[in-house]
Design a protein around this motif. Sequence first.
Motif, PDB file in Angstrom:
ATOM      1  N   GLY A   1      -0.342   1.152  -4.952  1.00  0.00           N
ATOM      2  CA  GLY A   1      -1.287   2.176  -5.358  1.00  0.00           C
ATOM      3  C   GLY A   1      -2.047   2.863  -4.247  1.00  0.00           C
ATOM      4  O   GLY A   1      -2.155   4.062  -4.245  1.00  0.00           O
ATOM      5  N   ASN A   2      -2.583   2.138  -3.282  1.00  0.00           N
ATOM      6  CA  ASN A   2      -3.428   2.753  -2.274  1.00  0.00           C
ATOM      7  C   ASN A   2      -2.823   2.547  -0.888  1.00  0.00           C
ATOM      8  O   ASN A   2      -2.886   1.451  -0.329  1.00  0.00           O
TER       9      ASN A   2
ATOM     10  N   LYS B   1       7.406   7.317   1.157  1.00  0.00           N
ATOM     11  CA  LYS B   1       5.998   7.746   1.107  1.00  0.00           C
ATOM     12  C   LYS B   1       5.152   6.915   2.065  1.00  0.00           C
ATOM     13  O   LYS B   1       4.288   7.440   2.771  1.00  0.00           O
ATOM     14  N   LEU B   2       5.406   5.609   2.090  1.00  0.00           N
ATOM     15  CA  LEU B   2       4.665   4.721   2.983  1.00  0.00           C
ATOM     16  C   LEU B   2       4.936   5.067   4.440  1.00  0.00           C
ATOM     17  O   LEU B   2       4.008   5.195   5.248  1.00  0.00           O
ATOM     18  N   LEU B   3       6.199   5.231   4.794  1.00  0.00           N
ATOM     19  CA  LEU B   3       6.540   5.574   6.183  1.00  0.00           C
ATOM     20  C   LEU B   3       5.944   6.916   6.586  1.00  0.00           C
ATOM     21  O   LEU B   3       5.437   7.061   7.703  1.00  0.00           O
ATOM     22  N   THR B   4       5.986   7.878   5.684  1.00  0.00           N
ATOM     23  CA  THR B   4       5.397   9.185   5.969  1.00  0.00           C
ATOM     24  C   THR B   4       3.895   9.050   6.202  1.00  0.00           C
ATOM     25  O   THR B   4       3.342   9.644   7.134  1.00  0.00           O
ATOM     26  N   HIS B   5       3.231   8.262   5.371  1.00  0.00           N
ATOM     27  CA  HIS B   5       1.795   8.020   5.520  1.00  0.00           C
ATOM     28  C   HIS B   5       1.487   7.423   6.893  1.00  0.00           C
ATOM     29  O   HIS B   5       0.466   7.750   7.499  1.00  0.00           O
TER      30      HIS B   5
END
Length: 66
Positions: free
Chosen positions: A15-16, A44-48
């Motif tokens: 979620g966060n 999404k995590l890697l991009t973040h």
Amino acid sequence: MTDPGTLFVCPTPIGNLGDVSSRLKETLTTVDLVVAEDTRQSRKLLTHLGLSKPMVSLHGYNEKQR
């Protein structure tokens, strides 16, 4: 530096994305390949984190082929 063939099992936040630990980011920075059950969420995590890594999906439906 790690030896070739080292496997890291990394729990990811639910979620966060702000809950990512510095240790997780450090580990993901050093790997050559990410194997993930859900590559969309892992992307999404890697991009973040500002990372770009090759990624392969692995889940119950394709485990035998991989």
